[in-house]
Scaffold this active site. Sequence first.
Site, PDB file in Angstrom:
ATOM      1  N   GLY A  75    -101.029 -41.724  -9.794  1.00  0.00           N
ATOM      2  CA  GLY A  75    -100.237 -41.869 -10.955  1.00  0.00           C
ATOM      3  C   GLY A  75    -100.885 -42.546 -11.916  1.00  0.00           C
ATOM      4  O   GLY A  75    -101.417 -43.601 -12.032  1.00  0.00           O
ATOM      5  N   GLY A 124    -101.100 -40.922  -5.756  1.00  0.00           N
ATOM      6  CA  GLY A 124    -100.620 -39.556  -6.153  1.00  0.00           C
ATOM      7  C   GLY A 124    -101.742 -38.474  -5.977  1.00  0.00           C
ATOM      8  O   GLY A 124    -101.276 -37.329  -5.816  1.00  0.00           O
ATOM      9  N   GLU A 147    -101.087 -48.746  -2.394  1.00  0.00           N
ATOM     10  CA  GLU A 147     -99.847 -49.267  -2.992  1.00  0.00           C
ATOM     11  C   GLU A 147     -99.419 -50.590  -3.109  1.00  0.00           C
ATOM     12  O   GLU A 147     -99.061 -51.444  -4.017  1.00  0.00           O
ATOM     13  CB  GLU A 147     -98.672 -48.541  -2.809  1.00  0.00           C
ATOM     14  CG  GLU A 147     -98.720 -47.114  -3.450  1.00  0.00           C
ATOM     15  CD  GLU A 147     -99.394 -46.109  -2.823  1.00  0.00           C
ATOM     16  OE1 GLU A 147     -99.756 -45.048  -3.410  1.00  0.00           O
ATOM     17  OE2 GLU A 147    -100.244 -46.491  -1.643  1.00  0.00           O
ATOM     18  N   ASP A 155     -96.189 -43.636  -1.155  1.00  0.00           N
ATOM     19  CA  ASP A 155     -95.064 -42.805  -1.703  1.00  0.00           C
ATOM     20  C   ASP A 155     -95.692 -41.598  -1.843  1.00  0.00           C
ATOM     21  O   ASP A 155     -96.718 -41.080  -0.773  1.00  0.00           O
ATOM     22  CB  ASP A 155     -94.297 -42.941  -3.016  1.00  0.00           C
ATOM     23  CG  ASP A 155     -95.271 -42.972  -4.093  1.00  0.00           C
ATOM     24  OD1 ASP A 155     -96.709 -43.089  -3.736  1.00  0.00           O
ATOM     25  OD2 ASP A 155     -94.873 -42.840  -5.383  1.00  0.00           O
TER      26      ASP A 155
END
Length: 355
Positions: A75, A124, A147, A155
């Site tokens: 992301g 992502g 992360e 995620d």
Amino acid sequence: MTGHSPAPAGPDEPVLVRREGRAGHLRLNRPRALNALNHAMVRALATALASWEQDDEVATVVLTGAGERGLCAGGDIRGIHEDVTGGGGAASAAFWRDEYRLNARIARFPKPYVAVMDGVVMGGGVGVSAHGDVRVVTERSRVAMPETGIGFVPDVGGTWLLSRAPGELGTHLALTASPVGAGDALLCGLADHFVPADLLDSFVGSLAEREAEEAVRRYAEPAPGGKLEGQRGWIDACYAADSVEEILRRLRDHGSREAKEAAVTIETRSPTALKVTLESLRRARRLDSLESTLEQEFRVSAATLSSPDFAEGVRAQIIDKDRTPRWSPASLPEVSATDVERHFAPAPAELSGQT
């Protein structure tokens, strides 16, 4: 039924959308940012998939990344950092909501979704590729859920994928945030096929006329050997523990150099993120669908907006690049069960609710 394909994107658009024969192509197009995903890109991908799902002239969807370095680094962390520190995080929560819905759409897409996971594929980038049903890696692939190194928690369906890797391999990858190459990505269930990088153009081009399965049979080859299979003994034994503290104790006490190196790496990660990550993985094992796991991940992600570690981790790793984050709390014993549990409380606006 024949639908209307989205109009081709201009060369400066962050996602290039085009048709070639019976293949619909999605090309992430922010090469200077290693194709990091922002909200506009997520919307563009979702719009194209919604259109092509109804278009009988599109038999296959192909995801690639512009530039030479990789598919997607994750992301747009800089943008999220600015939102969290300056705007309270509402835009980030909206971005995650749409991103996670996109991950679920990819997983249930009714046509072959071919993800070319060449080069760097992280965070992502895993979310827009590893939920597809034809996932191709090369000798240049570096796949990771990084992360915990920025005070965040895996995620984009990452806890669903990692919790279903053989043994405790997923726990190892999640806590250390370490990247893996093609062979280990295949072993861990993050990819399906190996195609040498010099055959990628031919493989992708063949999808204009060939079915995805036929293209795979023609171009896929045995992958180079990975490292993790030979380390399953200590990984499965050490990471089966019920707490991060016990995992670290087992890693330090184990005789292998690799186990001790893993302990050193984990000790640099956010203590809060480590504990929440382990709990997320254990809970994900008990969930029965990707969608329910994404719901859980949305709650966890939303909770991190009020945690100091996410902003601090991005500052240290991405903004200032001093690589010395000051985590708060600074040690594992200081992270209480209550601190962990709050990450799983219902979010202000749940993922399945209306935007």
